[in-house]
Design a protein around this motif. Structure first.
Motif, PDB file in Angstrom:
ATOM      1  N   UNK A 278       0.830  -1.207   0.000  1.00  0.00           N
ATOM      2  CA  UNK A 278       0.000   0.000   0.000  1.00  0.00           C
ATOM      3  C   UNK A 278       0.866   1.259   0.000  1.00  0.00           C
ATOM      4  N   UNK A 279       0.237   2.384  -0.318  1.00  0.00           N
ATOM      5  CA  UNK A 279       0.956   3.650  -0.494  1.00  0.00           C
ATOM      6  C   UNK A 279       1.137   4.392   0.829  1.00  0.00           C
ATOM      7  N   UNK A 280       1.741   3.716   1.807  1.00  0.00           N
ATOM      8  CA  UNK A 280       1.996   4.346   3.088  1.00  0.00           C
ATOM      9  C   UNK A 280       1.152   3.764   4.205  1.00  0.00           C
ATOM     10  N   UNK A 281       1.132   4.471   5.332  1.00  0.00           N
ATOM     11  CA  UNK A 281       0.428   4.033   6.542  1.00  0.00           C
ATOM     12  C   UNK A 281      -1.043   3.738   6.258  1.00  0.00           C
ATOM     13  N   UNK A 282      -1.503   2.595   6.783  1.00  0.00           N
ATOM     14  CA  UNK A 282      -2.902   2.201   6.642  1.00  0.00           C
ATOM     15  C   UNK A 282      -3.455   1.847   8.014  1.00  0.00           C
ATOM     16  N   UNK A 283      -4.575   2.458   8.373  1.00  0.00           N
ATOM     17  CA  UNK A 283      -5.159   2.241   9.699  1.00  0.00           C
ATOM     18  C   UNK A 283      -6.265   1.196   9.698  1.00  0.00           C
ATOM     19  N   UNK A 284      -6.664   0.732   8.494  1.00  0.00           N
ATOM     20  CA  UNK A 284      -7.748  -0.249   8.434  1.00  0.00           C
ATOM     21  C   UNK A 284      -7.657  -1.077   7.162  1.00  0.00           C
ATOM     22  N   UNK A 285      -8.010  -2.353   7.264  1.00  0.00           N
ATOM     23  CA  UNK A 285      -8.131  -3.223   6.103  1.00  0.00           C
ATOM     24  C   UNK A 285      -9.406  -4.035   6.263  1.00  0.00           C
ATOM     25  N   UNK A 286     -10.097  -4.279   5.141  1.00  0.00           N
ATOM     26  CA  UNK A 286     -11.370  -4.998   5.173  1.00  0.00           C
ATOM     27  C   UNK A 286     -11.450  -5.955   3.988  1.00  0.00           C
ATOM     28  N   UNK A 287     -11.953  -7.150   4.255  1.00  0.00           N
ATOM     29  CA  UNK A 287     -12.176  -8.122   3.180  1.00  0.00           C
ATOM     30  C   UNK A 287     -13.422  -7.729   2.408  1.00  0.00           C
ATOM     31  N   UNK A 288     -13.330  -7.750   1.084  1.00  0.00           N
ATOM     32  CA  UNK A 288     -14.454  -7.361   0.234  1.00  0.00           C
ATOM     33  C   UNK A 288     -15.124  -8.586  -0.393  1.00  0.00           C
ATOM     34  N   UNK A 289     -14.400  -9.325  -1.237  1.00  0.00           N
ATOM     35  CA  UNK A 289     -14.932 -10.535  -1.868  1.00  0.00           C
ATOM     36  C   UNK A 289     -13.805 -11.192  -2.659  1.00  0.00           C
ATOM     37  N   UNK A 290     -13.966 -12.482  -2.968  1.00  0.00           N
ATOM     38  CA  UNK A 290     -12.949 -13.175  -3.756  1.00  0.00           C
ATOM     39  C   UNK A 290     -11.576 -13.009  -3.152  1.00  0.00           C
ATOM     40  N   UNK A 291     -10.629 -12.471  -3.921  1.00  0.00           N
ATOM     41  CA  UNK A 291      -9.290 -12.173  -3.417  1.00  0.00           C
ATOM     42  C   UNK A 291      -9.083 -10.674  -3.180  1.00  0.00           C
ATOM     43  N   UNK A 292     -10.202  -9.941  -3.081  1.00  0.00           N
ATOM     44  CA  UNK A 292     -10.129  -8.486  -2.974  1.00  0.00           C
ATOM     45  C   UNK A 292     -10.207  -8.026  -1.522  1.00  0.00           C
ATOM     46  N   UNK A 293      -9.240  -7.184  -1.131  1.00  0.00           N
ATOM     47  CA  UNK A 293      -9.240  -6.509   0.162  1.00  0.00           C
ATOM     48  C   UNK A 293      -9.059  -5.014  -0.093  1.00  0.00           C
ATOM     49  N   UNK A 294      -9.691  -4.213   0.736  1.00  0.00           N
ATOM     50  CA  UNK A 294      -9.547  -2.760   0.689  1.00  0.00           C
ATOM     51  C   UNK A 294      -8.847  -2.296   1.952  1.00  0.00           C
ATOM     52  N   UNK A 295      -7.876  -1.389   1.814  1.00  0.00           N
ATOM     53  CA  UNK A 295      -7.254  -0.773   2.987  1.00  0.00           C
ATOM     54  C   UNK A 295      -7.322   0.736   2.841  1.00  0.00           C
ATOM     55  N   UNK A 296      -7.245   1.433   3.979  1.00  0.00           N
ATOM     56  CA  UNK A 296      -7.294   2.885   3.930  1.00  0.00           C
ATOM     57  C   UNK A 296      -6.482   3.480   5.062  1.00  0.00           C
ATOM     58  N   UNK A 297      -6.129   4.749   4.903  1.00  0.00           N
ATOM     59  CA  UNK A 297      -5.352   5.475   5.894  1.00  0.00           C
ATOM     60  C   UNK A 297      -5.230   6.927   5.489  1.00  0.00           C
ATOM     61  N   UNK A 298      -4.442   7.679   6.217  1.00  0.00           N
ATOM     62  CA  UNK A 298      -4.321   9.107   5.915  1.00  0.00           C
ATOM     63  C   UNK A 298      -3.725   9.398   4.537  1.00  0.00           C
ATOM     64  N   UNK A 299      -2.857   8.530   3.946  1.00  0.00           N
ATOM     65  CA  UNK A 299      -2.353   8.819   2.594  1.00  0.00           C
ATOM     66  C   UNK A 299      -3.295   8.401   1.478  1.00  0.00           C
ATOM     67  N   UNK A 300      -4.392   7.707   1.819  1.00  0.00           N
ATOM     68  CA  UNK A 300      -5.319   7.267   0.789  1.00  0.00           C
ATOM     69  C   UNK A 300      -5.723   5.821   0.936  1.00  0.00           C
ATOM     70  N   UNK A 301      -6.453   5.320  -0.053  1.00  0.00           N
ATOM     71  CA  UNK A 301      -6.997   3.958  -0.024  1.00  0.00           C
ATOM     72  C   UNK A 301      -6.359   3.099  -1.103  1.00  0.00           C
ATOM     73  N   UNK A 302      -6.232   1.802  -0.799  1.00  0.00           N
ATOM     74  CA  UNK A 302      -5.554   0.859  -1.686  1.00  0.00           C
ATOM     75  C   UNK A 302      -6.367  -0.420  -1.825  1.00  0.00           C
ATOM     76  N   UNK A 303      -6.198  -1.072  -2.957  1.00  0.00           N
ATOM     77  CA  UNK A 303      -6.896  -2.319  -3.263  1.00  0.00           C
ATOM     78  C   UNK A 303      -5.880  -3.397  -3.621  1.00  0.00           C
ATOM     79  N   UNK A 304      -6.134  -4.612  -3.109  1.00  0.00           N
ATOM     80  CA  UNK A 304      -5.441  -5.789  -3.622  1.00  0.00           C
ATOM     81  C   UNK A 304      -6.486  -6.730  -4.197  1.00  0.00           C
ATOM     82  N   UNK A 305      -6.208  -7.278  -5.372  1.00  0.00           N
ATOM     83  CA  UNK A 305      -7.126  -8.237  -5.998  1.00  0.00           C
ATOM     84  C   UNK A 305      -6.530  -9.636  -6.048  1.00  0.00           C
ATOM     85  N   UNK A 306      -5.368  -9.798  -5.396  1.00  0.00           N
ATOM     86  CA  UNK A 306      -4.713 -11.107  -5.388  1.00  0.00           C
ATOM     87  C   UNK A 306      -4.349 -11.550  -3.968  1.00  0.00           C
ATOM     88  N   UNK A 307      -5.185 -11.166  -3.013  1.00  0.00           N
ATOM     89  CA  UNK A 307      -4.994 -11.640  -1.649  1.00  0.00           C
ATOM     90  C   UNK A 307      -3.795 -11.075  -0.925  1.00  0.00           C
TER      91      UNK A 307
END
Length: 345
Positions: A278-307
């Motif tokens: 991810x693009x820096x500090x992340x204060x939260x991560x959440x499972x979305x579906x399949x191999x997708x997770x979303x994370x977020x923090x003060x620098x912005x939000x990031x997605x992984x689609x491969x677990x």
């Protein structure tokens, strides 16, 4: 290197599909401009969600985030409600960090709030809350006398007691009241992510047949060594992929060692570092579906689609927390200034 002509187009197709998936995922602002820092977020379904924040602020939506009903809980205008657990548009539980340590509950949509726990001991600082089901829940707090504070309810938040087997804490180790996701609970186990001088994952099997009432503990390969560093959040899917995120909130653009993951529920030496994190500090991560997770923090939000192997930044807006509907697909984000966003996929 010899390139197989049949596989090469397929490889290109995968790249195009991956790019289209990322392009399709954006964050849209639903509301902002409120004098509160939101860290508590509970999304019940595609219509109902609750948020909680500083200065005693609570809000509820009944139409998927389009409109919000705000209030300052009467008598608790100075409380910092760092986490919330909601079960419907009528029933929710809020937890405050700081002194006094408070747990409040409503059963009428926030019209009335009842104090279910109050502790004026300044040593108490609640970090996170999670429920395995509607009746059975836990609250995690910073260590006191080298043991993490861990509270338990078995009656839907009506009463709270000290958990029978609290985990030991190392010197300089604590948890972060950043998004309510450094604690997760299931019917058969509870798990904690810690930070500070040390950063660890701690798991306890509530089913004594699986483990003999002992905490299973492993070190995390996440930035640590200072009170502002460590693992802030974690999430997992049903296949056994666990993702931990964090970093250093005082230097939030640092990208090194801000995430790690495991596959198939394996631990110890099986933690992996993302090829692209991810693009820096992340204060939260959440499972979305399949191999997708979303994370977020003060620098912005990031997605992984491969677990957790690779991450891509999808938005530069500062948020503290992101959560997906317990029953549905709605994904909301929230942060400072009463900011609320929605993930569009």
């Amino acid at each position: 290197m010899k390139m197989n002509n049949l596989k090469y187009p397929a490889f290109l197709l995968l790249i195009v599909l991956f790019a289209n998936v990322l392009k399709a995922q954006t964050v849209s602002i639903l509301q902002q401009g409120k004098p509160t820092s939101i860290r508590g977020l509970s999304v019940v379904d595609d219509s109902v969600a609750w948020i909680s924040g500083s200065k005693g602020n609570i809000a509820i939506t009944r139409n998927g985030g389009k409109n919000w009903d705000w209030q300052q809980v009467k008598g608790f205008e100075k409380a910092d409600f760092r986490d919330i657990e909601a079960f419907s548009d009528k029933e929710a539980i809020i937890m405050s960090s700081g002194t006094p340590a408070l747990i409040l509950k409503t059963t009428d949509g926030g019209i009335n709030w009842q104090v279910k726990y109050r502790n004026t001991d300044t040593a108490y600082f609640f970090d996170a809350m999670d429920f395995a089901d509607k009746k059975h829940g836990y609250i995690l707090g910073d260590p006191i006398n080298n043991k993490f504070v861990l509270m338990e309810t078995k009656d839907g938040g009506e009463s709270w007691n000290v958990f029978k087997n609290r985990p030991d804490a190392l010197p300089g180790e604590a948890a972060f009241a950043a998004s309510g996701t450094c604690l997760r609970a299931w019917n058969d186990k509870i798990s904690i992510a810690s930070g500070g001088i040390h950063s660890r994952t701690l798991m306890y099997f509530t089913d004594s047949k699986k483990k003999n009432n002992e905490w299973v503990i492993d070190d995390l390969p996440i930035l640590k060594g200072k009170s502002s560093q460590g693992a802030f959040s974690f999430a997992c899917d049903k296949s056994g992929t666990w993702i931990f995120v964090g970093g250093d909130y005082s230097h939030d653009i640092l990208k090194d060692s801000v995430a790690c993951y495991i596959k198939d529920g394996s631990y110890a030496d099986h933690f992996f570092i993302p090829k692209q994190g991810p693009s820096g500090f992340q204060s939260c991560v959440e499972y979305i579906s399949g191999n997708i997770f979303l994370s977020t923090g003060t620098p912005g939000s990031n997605i992984t689609t491969d677990g957790g192997k690779t991450w891509s930044k999808i938005d530069g807006t500062s948020f503290n927390v992101c959560r997906k509907a317990k029953h549905g697909k709605l994904v909301l984000l929230a942060g400072n200034g009463g900011k609320i966003g929605v993930l569009k996929m």
